[in-house]
Design an enzyme around this catalytic site. Structure first.
Site, PDB file in Angstrom:
ATOM      1  N   HIS A 181      28.115 -31.881  93.241  1.00  0.00           N
ATOM      2  CA  HIS A 181      27.614 -30.652  93.861  1.00  0.00           C
ATOM      3  C   HIS A 181      28.257 -30.432  95.229  1.00  0.00           C
ATOM      4  O   HIS A 181      28.610 -29.305  95.593  1.00  0.00           O
ATOM      5  CB  HIS A 181      26.088 -30.717  94.011  1.00  0.00           C
ATOM      6  CG  HIS A 181      25.342 -30.429  92.746  1.00  0.00           C
ATOM      7  ND1 HIS A 181      25.467 -31.204  91.624  1.00  0.00           N
ATOM      8  CD2 HIS A 181      24.449 -29.453  92.433  1.00  0.00           C
ATOM      9  CE1 HIS A 181      24.684 -30.721  90.666  1.00  0.00           C
ATOM     10  NE2 HIS A 181      24.063 -29.645  91.129  1.00  0.00           N
ATOM     11  N   HIS A 222      20.842 -38.024  94.619  1.00  0.00           N
ATOM     12  CA  HIS A 222      21.938 -38.891  95.040  1.00  0.00           C
ATOM     13  C   HIS A 222      21.465 -39.744  96.206  1.00  0.00           C
ATOM     14  O   HIS A 222      20.534 -39.381  96.934  1.00  0.00           O
ATOM     15  CB  HIS A 222      23.152 -38.066  95.493  1.00  0.00           C
ATOM     16  CG  HIS A 222      24.009 -37.580  94.373  1.00  0.00           C
ATOM     17  ND1 HIS A 222      24.966 -38.359  93.764  1.00  0.00           N
ATOM     18  CD2 HIS A 222      24.056 -36.376  93.756  1.00  0.00           C
ATOM     19  CE1 HIS A 222      25.570 -37.656  92.829  1.00  0.00           C
ATOM     20  NE2 HIS A 222      25.038 -36.450  92.792  1.00  0.00           N
ATOM     21  N   ASP A 226      26.468 -41.098  98.723  1.00  0.00           N
ATOM     22  CA  ASP A 226      27.159 -40.170  97.835  1.00  0.00           C
ATOM     23  C   ASP A 226      27.514 -38.869  98.548  1.00  0.00           C
ATOM     24  O   ASP A 226      28.574 -38.286  98.321  1.00  0.00           O
ATOM     25  CB  ASP A 226      26.294 -39.849  96.613  1.00  0.00           C
ATOM     26  CG  ASP A 226      25.811 -41.107  95.900  1.00  0.00           C
ATOM     27  OD1 ASP A 226      26.460 -42.150  96.060  1.00  0.00           O
ATOM     28  OD2 ASP A 226      24.794 -41.031  95.192  1.00  0.00           O
TER      29      ASP A 226
END
Length: 315
Positions: A181, A222, A226
């Site tokens: 994302h 996450h 990350d």
């Protein structure tokens, strides 16, 4: 009123047709590169699906972001996806604005060629990273006790190749470092930062990217690492890949730019030629043929011998 609407509608239709003709010409030349970029998006999804078979749920790792940010919970996990969807579709619509608006700075085909190059390079590094080490997923469907945390062996190859779309894409596990994302978000923001024209929108885009980062961690989709790794990796990837790609023509200039982008080699040779002209005291504008009078080693732009003599005599 009806006449005005019809006239403006006719102008808009002609503008769309004219832009479509130009973009189709570019698409005919660049379609192979665009197709490769789209296919590699599927390969990235396939790799993320494959690592789910290797995922083993376990205790959630200690994380600074989990300590500092309150957990949103399952019922509010949609918030981060809503923000991401807004960013994604806003960017896609913006890339097609040259078809509608009279003022434009880029060709849509060339811009997407650039965007796909950024995405593919970042996703290639991401695949290497999450296959190197599989962390226990912090998301709710990846935790111990969830039926989705482990995938049984596939019955056939089609089950893997079709990605169990869309359920397999939404409920993936194991593809953690680094956030996909955030790859899309940062690539879109950095692209608008360079080719967008609204300063306020640029500031809002960076603010949304920060909010998106916090929401991903608060939603426990996450780990903080990350997101942090995505921030510096994507920025570096975009910086270096952008240096290697040919420069896109700026359509906002009043003159007629070349349809195809300038290669880095041509750009360097042009810069060297301009430097050579400057060192020799020649004007870069070949159309500027005004006489210049040299006084004390300097060129006077608006040459006037009388004023020049007066200046030398101190009067």
């Amino acid at each position: 009123m009806t006449y005005y609407v019809a006239r403006e509608g006719s102008k808009l239709w002609k503008r769309v047709l004219g832009e479509t003709k130009v973009e189709l010409q570019l698409l005919g030349e660049k379609w192979k590169l665009l197709l490769v970029g789209v296919i590699l998006q599927y390969v990235h999804g396939l790799a993320a699906r494959g690592v789910h078979y290797l995922h083993r749920p376990g205790p959630i790792l200690q994380d600074v972001g989990f300590i500092l940010l309150p957990e949103l919970g399952k019922e509010r996990a949609y918030i981060s996806e809503t923000v991401f969807s807004f960013m994604f579709f806003s960017f896609v619509l913006w890339t097609f604005h040259p078809f509608i608006y009279q003022s434009k700075r880029f060709y849509t085909v060339l811009l997407w060629r650039r965007v796909l190059a950024f995405l593919v390079a970042s996703q290639f590094l991401r695949i290497i990273t999450f296959y190197s080490t599989q962390l226990p997923g912090p998301n709710y469907h990846c935790r111990e006790g969830s039926k989705l945390a482990r995938l049984p062996r596939p019955d056939n190859i089609l089950e893997v190749l079709l990605l169990n779309f869309p359920r397999g894409v939404i409920y993936g596990c194991g593809d953690l470092i680094f956030s996909s994302h955030m790859i899309f978000t940062l690539v879109f923001v950095l692209t608008y930062q360079k080719y967008g024209s609204r300063r306020f929108i640029k500031q809002v885009a960076w603010l949304i990217a920060i909010i998106q980062s916090l929401l991903i961690i608060a939603s426990r989709k996450h780990y903080t690492v990350d997101v942090v790794v995505a921030w510096y990796t994507v920025n570096l990837v975009v910086f270096f890949v952008d240096q290697k790609l040919p420069e896109m023509p700026d359509r906002s200039i009043g003159t007629s730019p070349p349809l195809l982008p300038i290669s880095a080699k041509d750009k360097d040779s042009k810069s060297k030629e301009e430097q050579h002209k400057l060192l020799n005291g020649n004007s870069l504008d070949t159309s500027d043929r005004r006489p210049r009078t040299q006084v004390n080693g300097k060129h006077l732009e608006d040459s006037n011998p009388v004023n020049g003599d007066a200046t030398m005599n101190g009067t």
